[in-house]
Design a protein around this motif. Structure first.
Motif, PDB file in Angstrom:
ATOM      1  N   ARG A  39       0.846  -1.193   0.000  1.00 27.68           N
ATOM      2  CA  ARG A  39       0.000   0.000   0.000  1.00 27.68           C
ATOM      3  C   ARG A  39       0.882   1.242   0.000  1.00 27.68           C
ATOM      4  NH1 ARG A  39      -2.071  -3.441   3.754  1.00 27.68           N
ATOM      5  NH2 ARG A  39      -1.089  -2.267   5.426  1.00 27.68           N
ATOM      6  N   ILE A  40       0.471   2.236  -0.754  1.00 28.62           N
ATOM      7  CA  ILE A  40       1.248   3.477  -0.800  1.00 28.62           C
ATOM      8  C   ILE A  40       0.319   4.673  -0.567  1.00 28.62           C
ATOM      9  CG2 ILE A  40       1.063   3.754  -3.320  1.00 28.62           C
ATOM     10  CD1 ILE A  40       4.003   4.825  -3.197  1.00 28.62           C
ATOM     11  N   ALA A  41       0.830   5.651   0.193  1.00 27.70           N
ATOM     12  CA  ALA A  41       0.113   6.921   0.347  1.00 27.70           C
ATOM     13  C   ALA A  41       0.818   7.941  -0.539  1.00 27.70           C
ATOM     14  CB  ALA A  41       0.133   7.366   1.799  1.00 27.70           C
ATOM     15  N   LEU A  42       0.032   8.718  -1.257  1.00 25.39           N
ATOM     16  CA  LEU A  42       0.603   9.636  -2.231  1.00 25.39           C
ATOM     17  C   LEU A  42      -0.088  10.992  -2.103  1.00 25.39           C
ATOM     18  CD1 LEU A  42       2.710   9.234  -4.545  1.00 25.39           C
ATOM     19  CD2 LEU A  42       0.753   8.983  -6.072  1.00 25.39           C
ATOM     20  N   PRO A  43       0.340  11.795  -1.094  1.00 31.95           N
ATOM     21  CA  PRO A  43      -0.295  13.116  -0.944  1.00 31.95           C
ATOM     22  C   PRO A  43       0.038  13.999  -2.146  1.00 31.95           C
ATOM     23  CG  PRO A  43       1.582  12.891   0.547  1.00 31.95           C
ATOM     24  CD  PRO A  43       1.381  11.552  -0.080  1.00 31.95           C
ATOM     25  N   ASN A  59       0.315  15.646 -10.344  1.00 30.23           N
ATOM     26  CA  ASN A  59      -0.193  14.703  -9.338  1.00 30.23           C
ATOM     27  C   ASN A  59      -1.023  13.591  -9.975  1.00 30.23           C
ATOM     28  OD1 ASN A  59       0.909  15.763  -6.881  1.00 30.23           O
ATOM     29  ND2 ASN A  59      -0.466  17.521  -7.106  1.00 30.23           N
ATOM     30  N   GLU A  60      -1.812  13.945 -10.977  1.00 30.53           N
ATOM     31  CA  GLU A  60      -2.655  12.959 -11.640  1.00 30.53           C
ATOM     32  C   GLU A  60      -1.799  11.926 -12.391  1.00 30.53           C
ATOM     33  OE1 GLU A  60      -5.631  14.797 -14.176  1.00 30.53           O
ATOM     34  OE2 GLU A  60      -5.877  12.878 -15.212  1.00 30.53           O
ATOM     35  N   ILE A  74      -3.227   2.315  -3.900  1.00 30.11           N
ATOM     36  CA  ILE A  74      -2.988   3.706  -3.513  1.00 30.11           C
ATOM     37  C   ILE A  74      -4.094   4.102  -2.532  1.00 30.11           C
ATOM     38  CG2 ILE A  74      -2.533   6.041  -4.304  1.00 30.11           C
ATOM     39  CD1 ILE A  74      -1.997   4.952  -7.055  1.00 30.11           C
ATOM     40  N   LEU A  75      -3.694   4.494  -1.350  1.00 30.36           N
ATOM     41  CA  LEU A  75      -4.669   4.755  -0.292  1.00 30.36           C
ATOM     42  C   LEU A  75      -5.356   6.097  -0.521  1.00 30.36           C
ATOM     43  CD1 LEU A  75      -2.445   3.388   2.563  1.00 30.36           C
ATOM     44  CD2 LEU A  75      -4.442   2.290   1.535  1.00 30.36           C
ATOM     45  N   PRO A  76      -6.638   6.178  -0.183  1.00 30.26           N
ATOM     46  CA  PRO A  76      -7.406   7.401  -0.461  1.00 30.26           C
ATOM     47  C   PRO A  76      -6.906   8.583   0.365  1.00 30.26           C
ATOM     48  CG  PRO A  76      -8.704   5.845   0.824  1.00 30.26           C
ATOM     49  CD  PRO A  76      -7.462   5.125   0.426  1.00 30.26           C
ATOM     50  N   LYS A  77      -6.880   9.737  -0.287  1.00 30.66           N
ATOM     51  CA  LYS A  77      -6.295  10.929   0.335  1.00 30.66           C
ATOM     52  C   LYS A  77      -7.075  11.392   1.561  1.00 30.66           C
ATOM     53  CE  LYS A  77      -4.335  12.476  -4.001  1.00 30.66           C
ATOM     54  NZ  LYS A  77      -4.513  13.299  -5.191  1.00 30.66           N
ATOM     55  N   THR A  78      -8.353  11.004   1.658  1.00 30.74           N
ATOM     56  CA  THR A  78      -9.176  11.458   2.783  1.00 30.74           C
ATOM     57  C   THR A  78      -8.665  10.927   4.120  1.00 30.74           C
ATOM     58  OG1 THR A  78     -10.621   9.608   2.263  1.00 30.74           O
ATOM     59  CG2 THR A  78     -11.320  11.790   1.512  1.00 30.74           C
ATOM     60  N   SER A  79      -7.851   9.848   4.086  1.00 38.04           N
ATOM     61  CA  SER A  79      -7.375   9.284   5.358  1.00 38.04           C
ATOM     62  C   SER A  79      -6.041   9.890   5.786  1.00 38.04           C
ATOM     63  CB  SER A  79      -7.233   7.762   5.218  1.00 38.04           C
ATOM     64  OG  SER A  79      -6.220   7.455   4.268  1.00 38.04           O
ATOM     65  N   TYR A  80      -5.449  10.771   4.974  1.00 38.02           N
ATOM     66  CA  TYR A  80      -4.097  11.257   5.273  1.00 38.02           C
ATOM     67  C   TYR A  80      -4.123  12.305   6.393  1.00 38.02           C
ATOM     68  CZ  TYR A  80      -2.894   9.378   0.599  1.00 38.02           C
ATOM     69  OH  TYR A  80      -2.720   8.592  -0.487  1.00 38.02           O
ATOM     70  N   PRO A  81      -2.990  12.453   7.139  1.00 41.02           N
ATOM     71  CA  PRO A  81      -2.887  13.519   8.144  1.00 41.02           C
ATOM     72  C   PRO A  81      -2.986  14.886   7.483  1.00 41.02           C
ATOM     73  CG  PRO A  81      -1.028  11.992   8.292  1.00 41.02           C
ATOM     74  CD  PRO A  81      -1.784  11.628   7.067  1.00 41.02           C
ATOM     75  N   THR A 114      -0.368   2.741   5.806  1.00 43.48           N
ATOM     76  CA  THR A 114       0.357   2.503   4.554  1.00 43.48           C
ATOM     77  C   THR A 114       1.699   1.837   4.815  1.00 43.48           C
ATOM     78  OG1 THR A 114       1.066   3.520   2.489  1.00 43.48           O
ATOM     79  CG2 THR A 114       1.592   4.726   4.487  1.00 43.48           C
ATOM     80  N   ASN A 115       2.243   1.184   3.788  1.00 45.50           N
ATOM     81  CA  ASN A 115       3.607   0.657   3.844  1.00 45.50           C
ATOM     82  C   ASN A 115       4.595   1.709   3.353  1.00 45.50           C
ATOM     83  OD1 ASN A 115       1.909  -1.868   2.304  1.00 45.50           O
ATOM     84  ND2 ASN A 115       2.738  -2.209   4.357  1.00 45.50           N
ATOM     85  N   TYR A 116       4.177   2.405   2.292  1.00 44.46           N
ATOM     86  CA  TYR A 116       5.090   3.348   1.642  1.00 44.46           C
ATOM     87  C   TYR A 116       4.445   4.727   1.544  1.00 44.46           C
ATOM     88  CZ  TYR A 116       7.475  -0.934   0.425  1.00 44.46           C
ATOM     89  OH  TYR A 116       8.111  -2.135   0.507  1.00 44.46           O
ATOM     90  N   LEU A 117       5.331   5.729   1.465  1.00 36.94           N
ATOM     91  CA  LEU A 117       4.868   7.111   1.348  1.00 36.94           C
ATOM     92  C   LEU A 117       5.710   7.813   0.287  1.00 36.94           C
ATOM     93  CD1 LEU A 117       3.315   9.639   2.418  1.00 36.94           C
ATOM     94  CD2 LEU A 117       5.168   9.909   4.100  1.00 36.94           C
ATOM     95  N   GLY A 118       5.032   8.431  -0.675  1.00 34.72           N
ATOM     96  CA  GLY A 118       5.742   9.209  -1.691  1.00 34.72           C
ATOM     97  C   GLY A 118       5.527  10.693  -1.442  1.00 34.72           C
ATOM     98  N   ILE A 119       6.625  11.442  -1.264  1.00 30.49           N
ATOM     99  CA  ILE A 119       6.508  12.880  -0.994  1.00 30.49           C
ATOM    100  C   ILE A 119       7.514  13.654  -1.840  1.00 30.49           C
ATOM    101  CG2 ILE A 119       5.539  12.815   1.344  1.00 30.49           C
ATOM    102  CD1 ILE A 119       8.433  12.966   2.408  1.00 30.49           C
ATOM    103  N   GLY A 120       7.294  14.972  -1.941  1.00 28.35           N
ATOM    104  CA  GLY A 120       8.229  15.798  -2.685  1.00 28.35           C
ATOM    105  C   GLY A 120       7.705  17.207  -2.837  1.00 28.35           C
ATOM    106  N   TYR A 121       8.468  18.047  -3.541  1.00 31.84           N
ATOM    107  CA  TYR A 121       8.051  19.418  -3.811  1.00 31.84           C
ATOM    108  C   TYR A 121       8.727  19.872  -5.095  1.00 31.84           C
ATOM    109  CZ  TYR A 121      12.630  20.451  -1.820  1.00 31.84           C
ATOM    110  OH  TYR A 121      13.973  20.472  -1.570  1.00 31.84           O
ATOM    111  N   ILE A 122       8.164  20.905  -5.688  1.00 29.35           N
ATOM    112  CA  ILE A 122       8.678  21.377  -6.978  1.00 29.35           C
ATOM    113  C   ILE A 122       9.053  22.844  -6.877  1.00 29.35           C
ATOM    114  CG2 ILE A 122       8.018  21.861  -9.367  1.00 29.35           C
ATOM    115  CD1 ILE A 122       6.498  19.225  -9.334  1.00 29.35           C
ATOM    116  N   ASP A 123      10.259  23.153  -7.346  1.00 32.46           N
ATOM    117  CA  ASP A 123      10.766  24.524  -7.413  1.00 32.46           C
ATOM    118  C   ASP A 123      10.907  24.907  -8.878  1.00 32.46           C
ATOM    119  OD1 ASP A 123      11.068  25.585  -4.930  1.00 32.46           O
ATOM    120  OD2 ASP A 123      13.044  24.648  -4.585  1.00 32.46           O
TER     121      ASP A 123
END
Lengths: 455, 267
Positions: A39-43, A59-60, A74-81, A114-123
């Motif tokens: 399972r992966i969380a992808l904010p 993001n899409e 991919i876990l639903p975004k509604t459950s994320y912190p 989740t098992n995995y988390l994908g995060i990042g930012y764009i400049d």
């Protein structure tokens, strides 16, 4: 239960299949595509300045690439912190058992789980944008070991295409780190009448780069590809007789193959070791019988000995000893299994309707096929059966005729043809019936086979 | 017959080739070691080259039908390289090779050692599948017109089947009687003409199975026509499966028109 499961299970329950309860069926599908194990969380990622309007596309694209892989839930975004980190450096380990900021357990514990988390930012840097992307295994104790990769840079122009490019690259890195089998480089061979003649064509796994392979100008159908991807065999009508031809898939040069003397031939298929060609032919006015030859047409051996039409013999790619095939020996065309020498025949389907086009999954456990049970003659749907357990899952439900399913080399995708009205096109989907994608649109296109990448 | 003449010619060629080759080999062999060289200060060691020889070269069987395989078998002595023509290339000194000749073929085996060689040939006679006719006289213009009229009539008399069936209904039996009668009249008028019985299916079964179903329809139709006195050796069957429909709509009226056996004149 996750919302996506509930939708799926409800849809299946509504059709009330006789073999399994909807819950059992859901579990089997999950196993096929690997859901429930990874399972992966992808904010949503955020960006600064000129890149902001492109983030919806970015993001899409990442989400779709991961969902299309079929190996991740991919876990639903509604459950994320509410507070979402952008880099592993944003995490603060607990002090004396007390939370001191964002921490891995925000993601590994309920409600996200989740098992995995994908995060990042764009400049944005001039005309370029830079993604800093990370992947964390949030079940681990500290940020350093949890970081499978941290702040990897990805560069692209500040455009929609640029957003898609960096999204594809980042998603590919996630899949690589999770050991997903990539379909890049695999090809789908199929039959198209778009030129006015029925010929063999090829395309990339995603429908790009469609190319004509044969130019016989007659009726040319039923491609099969050798396990190494190098040879294609097919049936073609030449001088009012059906013949098998073998060509090199890269040079398209014809290879030596002498078709045994007969009027009609159907369903050629390479054996898993690439040394034999199985097909069905008429022998002395018999109905179509299953035979095999060497890949030059010599060494003909008759396998079936039935007063029935028998065809579509497919050897288990894992064991190399089990053969599934179609026979109308009990009046209706049904799926059977036998040994290599034609002994040990067992019927696998229930005896009703007509079954066609079986194809093994790469792991040799599942067979996908088309069946019209519960529908009018000719209205086929795609099914998957676990051969050892005889468990059955229906993947398509009406909406025209769905035929010729064939497993992708990753064991997670299936390609098939769908006829709707007067148009027959090729689609791919996950082996749980989800994420259907249309791959062809010109002319009518049938009989797809998914070939391994040439090494 | 042409073929007989060809075989005689081939045999003659093989014979002369074999004779020609043996002579120079026998003569050449002593020449190599025939250097007198008495006055030289340095003595060249004599180069001993053994004479290559083909001990046997056979084709089994020597006569096949097109599509069948033959096995070439050979044994050589003292050969450095052994080559087989017809695109095979270098082969082992002693060996066998399975081949699928598409027409009558003469295979040439050459054993070489240095500049010397031995050559043998073997010819395989490849016959076409049994021909149906044997060049009867052409028909008159009047007869040709009659044949055309009868053939047109025949093409309107397809034999229709039920879905996924290859059994005859009453209407099919009537059509068969008409067709048998027309065929016998056409065959009596022209010794050269033959017919192909095409089996067809509607689009609903799988395309792969439909080839088998339509084949069965063609074969039962041929058998019924033969029962009604049509000569079997002037009929051939072919299955089109669902690939050549006469009607493209998705309704029963159209499907019925496609589930048929159709007679067409052989090319």
């Amino acid at each position: 239960m996750k919302p996506s499961y509930i939708l799926l299970v409800t849809a299946l329950a509504a059709l009330s299949l006789p073999f399994l309860t909807a819950q059992q069926q859901g579990r089997i599908e999950d196993k096929i595509v690997g859901y429930g194990t990874t399972r992966i969380a992808l904010p949503d990622f955020r960006a600064k300045g000129a890149a902001q309007p492109l983030m919806a596309t970015f993001n899409e694209t990442v989400w779709n690439d991961l969902a299309d892989s079929g190996i991740l839930e991919i876990l639903p975004k509604t459950s994320y912190p509410l507070e979402v980190p952008q880099s592993p450096a944003d995490f603060r380990p607990p002090v004396n058992g007390q939370k001191s900021g964002m921490w891995l357990t925000d993601w590994s514990n309920a409600p996200v789980n989740t098992n995995y988390l994908g995060i990042g930012y764009i400049d944005v840097n001039g005309t370029d944008m830079v993604l800093r992307g990370s992947l964390l295994n949030v079940g681990l104790a500290d940020v350093k070991t949890a970081s499978m990769f941290a702040n990897n840079p990805y560069f692209g122009p500040v455009t929609e295409d640029g957003a898609r490019k960096i999204a594809h690259e980042y998603a590919a890195d996630i899949l690589k780190n999770l050991n997903a089998t990539s379909l890049a480089g695999t090809k789908i061979y199929f039959v198209s009448n778009r030129t006015g003649q029925t010929e063999i064509w090829s395309m990339d796994f995603d429908g790009q780069n469609q190319q004509q392979m044969t130019r016989h100008g007659s009726i040319t159908k039923m491609p099969t590809i050798s396990p190494d991807g190098r040879l294609a065999a097919y049936a073609t009508m030449q001088n009012s007789r059906w013949e098998i031809r073998v060509i090199d898939t890269e040079t398209r040069r014809q290879q030596a193959f002498v078709t045994p003397a007969t009027s009609t031939i159907t369903t050629p298929e390479f054996s898993p070791d690439g040394k034999k060609l199985w097909f069905s032919m008429v022998i002395n006015d018999s109905p179509l019988q299953i035979v095999r030859t060497n890949v030059n047409g010599g060494g003909l051996e008759r396998v079936s000995q039935a007063r029935a039409i028998e065809l579509s013999a497919r050897v288990n790619p894992k064991t190399g000893t089990e053969v599934v095939f179609i026979s109308d020996r009990n009046r209706h065309q049904q799926l059977y299994k036998m040994n290599l020498d034609g002994t040990g025949i067992e019927m696998l389907t229930a005896g009703d309707g007509d079954v066609s086009n079986p194809a093994w999954s790469p792991d040799g456990r599942q067979v996908t096929f088309a069946w019209n049970r519960g529908f009018d003659p000719g209205n086929f749907n795609i099914f998957v059966m676990n051969v050892a357990k005889r468990e059955l899952v229906q993947l398509t439900h009406g909406n025209g005729t769905n035929e010729n399913p064939y497993w992708a080399p990753d064991g997670v995708h299936i390609v098939y043809s769908n006829r709707h009205g007067n148009s027959t096109q090729i689609y791919s989907m996950l082996a749980n019936g989800q994420r259907v994608k249309q791959l062809t649109s010109t002319g009518n296109n049938v009989q797809p086979v998914w070939a391994a990448k040439i090494n | 017959m042409k073929r007989a003449a060809l075989v005689v010619l081939m045999s003659a060629l093989v014979f002369t080739a074999a004779c020609k080759k043996k002579v120079p080999v026998a003569v050449a062999a002593p020449v190599v070691n025939n250097d007198p060289g008495p006055v030289k200060t340095t003595v060249q060691p004599p180069v001993l080259i053994s004479v290559p020889r083909i001990d046997s070269f056979t084709a089994e069987p020597a006569r096949v039908e097109r599509g069948q395989s033959i096995t070439l078998r050979w044994a050589t002595t003292n050969a450095e390289t052994v080559t087989l023509d017809q695109g095979v290339g270098t082969v082992a000194a002693n060996g066998t090779r399975q081949l699928f000749p598409t027409g009558s073929t003469t295979y040439v085996l050459i054993a070489r050692n240095g500049t010397m060689s031995d050559t043998r040939t073997v010819t395989v006679d490849v016959t076409a599948p049994p021909p149906i006719t044997n060049t009867p006289p052409p028909v008159s213009e009047d007869t040709a017109a009659t044949i055309k009229r009868l053939t047109d009539e025949l093409q309107k008399q397809d034999i229709y089947f039920d879905y996924d069936m290859a059994e005859f209904r009453e209407d099919a039996r009537r059509a068969l009687n008409t067709d048998a009668d027309l065929l016998k009249r056409i065959f009596a008028l022209d010794q050269r003409v033959n017919f192909v019985i095409e089996g067809h299916a509607d689009e609903r079964g799988s395309a792969e199975y439909n080839l088998g179903l339509a084949d069965r329809r063609a074969i039962v139709t041929r058998d019924a026509l033969v029962q009604l006195g049509v000569p079997a050796n002037r009929l051939r069957t072919i299955s089109f499966g669902e690939e050549a429909p006469v009607c493209q709509d998705a309704n029963e009226a159209c499907w019925q028109r496609n589930r048929r056996a159709h007679l067409s004149q052989a090319q």
